[in-house]
Design a protein around this motif. Structure first.
Motif, short mmCIF file in Angstrom:
data_model
loop_
_atom_site.label_atom_id
_atom_site.label_comp_id
_atom_site.label_asym_id
_atom_site.label_seq_id
_atom_site.Cartn_x
_atom_site.Cartn_y
_atom_site.Cartn_z
N GLY A 217 -6.81 30.45 11.75
CA GLY A 217 -5.84 30.19 12.24
C GLY A 217 -5.03 29.16 11.42
N TRP A 218 -3.83 28.60 11.84
CA TRP A 218 -3.34 27.52 10.89
C TRP A 218 -4.31 26.41 10.49
CZ3 TRP A 218 -0.05 28.82 7.71
CH2 TRP A 218 1.02 29.81 7.66
N CYS A 219 -5.01 25.74 11.87
CA CYS A 219 -6.08 24.82 11.69
C CYS A 219 -7.25 25.31 10.55
CB CYS A 219 -6.68 24.34 12.85
SG CYS A 219 -5.39 23.70 13.96
N GLY A 220 -7.76 26.52 10.87
CA GLY A 220 -8.82 26.92 10.05
C GLY A 220 -8.41 27.14 8.64
N LYS A 221 -7.13 27.54 8.47
CA LYS A 221 -6.62 27.66 7.03
C LYS A 221 -6.66 26.53 6.38
CE LYS A 221 -3.67 31.70 8.05
NZ LYS A 221 -2.47 31.94 8.28
N GLY A 222 -6.37 25.10 7.05
CA GLY A 222 -6.09 24.02 6.40
C GLY A 222 -7.43 23.36 6.27
N ILE A 223 -8.44 23.77 7.05
CA ILE A 223 -9.71 23.12 6.81
C ILE A 223 -10.36 23.67 5.42
CG2 ILE A 223 -12.13 22.86 7.76
CD1 ILE A 223 -10.60 22.69 10.60
N PRO A 241 -8.95 41.09 12.78
CA PRO A 241 -9.12 41.82 11.41
C PRO A 241 -7.84 41.44 10.59
CG PRO A 241 -8.04 43.17 13.17
CD PRO A 241 -8.78 41.95 14.00
N LEU A 242 -6.86 41.13 11.01
CA LEU A 242 -5.75 40.46 10.11
C LEU A 242 -5.93 39.22 9.48
CD1 LEU A 242 -2.26 41.54 12.01
CD2 LEU A 242 -3.48 42.56 10.00
N ARG A 243 -6.51 38.43 10.06
CA ARG A 243 -6.87 37.25 9.64
C ARG A 243 -8.15 37.08 8.94
NH1 ARG A 243 -6.16 33.12 15.00
NH2 ARG A 243 -3.62 33.31 15.07
N ASP A 250 -7.55 35.52 0.32
CA ASP A 250 -7.05 33.99 -0.18
C ASP A 250 -8.58 33.58 -0.89
OD1 ASP A 250 -4.68 33.80 1.13
OD2 ASP A 250 -5.44 32.77 2.80
N GLY A 251 -9.34 34.59 -0.91
CA GLY A 251 -10.60 34.10 -1.98
C GLY A 251 -11.68 33.75 -1.27
N PHE A 252 -11.85 33.80 0.00
CA PHE A 252 -12.92 33.39 0.86
C PHE A 252 -13.78 34.39 1.19
CE2 PHE A 252 -9.35 30.41 2.10
CZ PHE A 252 -9.87 29.13 1.54
N ASP A 253 -15.21 33.95 1.35
CA ASP A 253 -16.22 35.11 1.96
C ASP A 253 -15.99 35.26 3.12
OD1 ASP A 253 -17.40 35.49 -0.55
OD2 ASP A 253 -18.91 33.92 -0.25
N VAL A 254 -16.02 36.30 3.88
CA VAL A 254 -15.72 36.46 5.43
C VAL A 254 -17.00 37.35 5.96
CG1 VAL A 254 -14.39 37.72 7.09
CG2 VAL A 254 -13.38 36.54 5.15
N MET A 255 -17.59 36.95 7.07
CA MET A 255 -18.73 37.59 7.53
C MET A 255 -18.84 37.08 9.00
SD MET A 255 -21.76 35.23 5.79
CE MET A 255 -21.16 35.58 4.06
N PRO A 256 -19.85 37.59 9.91
CA PRO A 256 -20.14 37.33 11.02
C PRO A 256 -20.66 35.97 11.16
CG PRO A 256 -20.58 39.64 10.97
CD PRO A 256 -20.32 39.09 9.42
N MET A 257 -20.65 35.39 12.30
CA MET A 257 -21.09 33.85 12.38
C MET A 257 -22.47 34.00 12.22
SD MET A 257 -21.02 30.60 12.65
CE MET A 257 -19.52 30.22 13.11
N ARG A 258 -23.35 34.94 12.89
CA ARG A 258 -24.76 35.04 12.95
C ARG A 258 -25.43 35.31 11.41
NH1 ARG A 258 -27.83 36.90 16.97
NH2 ARG A 258 -25.87 38.05 18.11
N ASP A 259 -24.46 35.88 10.52
CA ASP A 259 -24.94 35.83 9.22
C ASP A 259 -24.55 34.63 8.25
OD1 ASP A 259 -25.47 38.51 9.24
OD2 ASP A 259 -23.42 39.26 8.73
N ALA A 260 -23.53 33.88 8.60
CA ALA A 260 -22.97 32.75 8.22
C ALA A 260 -23.97 31.48 8.39
CB ALA A 260 -21.69 32.43 8.42
N ALA A 261 -24.67 31.82 9.92
CA ALA A 261 -25.57 30.86 10.14
C ALA A 261 -26.73 30.57 9.35
CB ALA A 261 -25.80 31.00 11.67
#
Length: 419
Positions: A217-223, A241-243, A250-261
């Protein structure tokens, strides 16, 4: 001296100086305060506010009082109070304040009751705790309330749920949804202040780290923006899915939290939901992983599960808890899982809170003048207020923009002219 419960009233002089420092970057609120002092649009009204007790909030409280309101203030988070500011508001501004940094759960809710002792006509909330208490434990006071405002995403979510279920008893304006709030406060304010909180707590190098942001969201985008700017490799986790698509574009890697952990070095939650970093994540994290929250409530990290999984824990630095897991790893929770930008830092810069609190002040005025026309539901900030604040902020920054010509205005209203 007015009623109060603060840590140390002798801190008032220091708080006064810091309030003045913040005011230098709050030109929009200053102009509203000057008009309020002349017109007294809130005269005769009692206002109970449940907000982060910071230097910026102090300037808002003084503007509301200048407008004629009788103001009572309590904290909207146990760790967000600046004790010198609370003392100054009591001694130098004559505003009843009930807030102590680090207050326990019982004291937190007692302070909300203290703020409600004003028998408010208007409520001003950040997270909807005050509204919730009013609707459950102090229903006898509801008949005197004409309206309210809400500062943050989490609070708006709660209030809309109340409105949908038909239990909201008075109209509330969602200040969080104003363009001059979320596009700037949520993005630039949260982005900068979250990084500030992490750095003050840990003194860790961000460059080269794997930085996980939960929620885009807007907070996450800023961080994410600020972490990337400081040299981190940023991973975003999302359920929308839209976010998720936007974060990818925007150039970021996107994955589930379990994988990011498995790969993250530093984690920040900013979703407004529960159990975003959950039990399995703790087991998968690297030895030395750091995690914190920038959402309103301390529910985004499953702290109770973390405690059960740990064989020991200790405070190794201010606002840094080390959890020794039974698998031999040590991982680190910041700020007790509460808002890290206010737990270990000072919250958003005053220049961005200028717009957020200008919205609060003008929406309180709008409610005072228009409450008889409003239903018991959550309203957006009127477009005129949003636009006026943007114009005032541009003027304060010395920035000029173009003005439409009569021909341009006519074209935008017409349909006849084509290619």
């Amino acid at each position: 001296m007015v009623k109060h419960d603060v840590r140390d009233i002798s801190l008032a002089a220091k708080g006064r100086l810091r309030i003045e420092w913040a005011a230098r970057e709050m030109a929009v609120l200053k102009s509203i305060k000057e008009r309020f002092a002349k017109e007294k649009p809130l005269k005769g009204l009692r206002l109970s506010a449940c907000l982060h007790v910071t230097t910026e909030t102090a300037n808002l409280m003084e503007a509301l009082k200048a407008g004629g309101a009788e103001v009572f203030l309590c904290a909207s988070n146990p760790l967000s109070t600046q004790d010198d500011v609370a003392a100054s508001l009591v001694r130098n501004s004559g505003i009843p304040v009930f807030a102590i940094k680090g207050e326990d759960h019982k004291t937190y809710y007692r302070h909300i009751m203290n703020a409600l002792s004003a028998k408010p006509n208007i409520t001003m909330d950040d997270g909807a705790d005050l509204v919730s208490v009013l609707h459950t434990k102090k229903q006898d006071l509801l008949k005197g309330v004409i309206g309210g405002t809400e500062e943050t995403t989490t609070g708006v979510i709660r209030l809309r749920a109340m409105a949908e279920k038909g239990v909201l008893k008075y109209p509330i304006i969602a200040v969080n949804d104003a363009y001059t709030k979320y596009l700037f406060d949520n993005r630039y304010g949260t982005g900068q202040s979250t990084m500030d909180g992490i750095l003050r707590a840990t003194n860790r190098l961000i460059a080269g780290s794997v930085f996980v942001v939960a929620g885009y969201g807007w907070c996450g985008k800023g961080i994410a923006m600020r972490a990337k700017g400081m040299g981190a490799r940023v991973i975003v986790t999302e359920v929308n899915p839209l976010r998720g698509l936007e974060a990818t574009m925007d150039g970021f890697d996107v994955m589930p939290m379990r994988d990011a952990a498995r790969v993250g070095d530093i984690f920040v939650t900013a979703t407004g939901d529960i159990d975003v970093i959950f039990k399995d994540c703790f087991r998968l994290m690297k030895d030395g992983a750091i995690f914190c929250n920038s959402g309103h409530f301390n529910v985004e990290i499953s702290i109770d599960e973390l405690k059960k999984m740990s064989k020991s824990r200790r405070v190794i630095r201010d606002f840094v808890e080390e959890y020794a897991l039974r698998n031999g790893k040590k991982i680190y929770l910041l700020g007790e899982g509460r808002l890290i930008n206010l737990a270990s830092a000072e919250g958003h810069p005053s220049a961005v809170m200028d717009m957020s609190f200008a919205n609060q002040a003008l929406c309180a005025e709008y409610m005072a003048k228009n409450y008889k026309k409003l239903q018991k539901k959550v309203y957006s900030v009127p477009e005129k207020i949003d636009a006026d604040i943007a114009r005032l902020k541009l003027r304060a920054m010395g920035t000029k923009i173009d003005v439409l010509t009569p021909a341009q205005k006519k074209y935008l209203r017409s349909w006849e002219m084509g290619t």
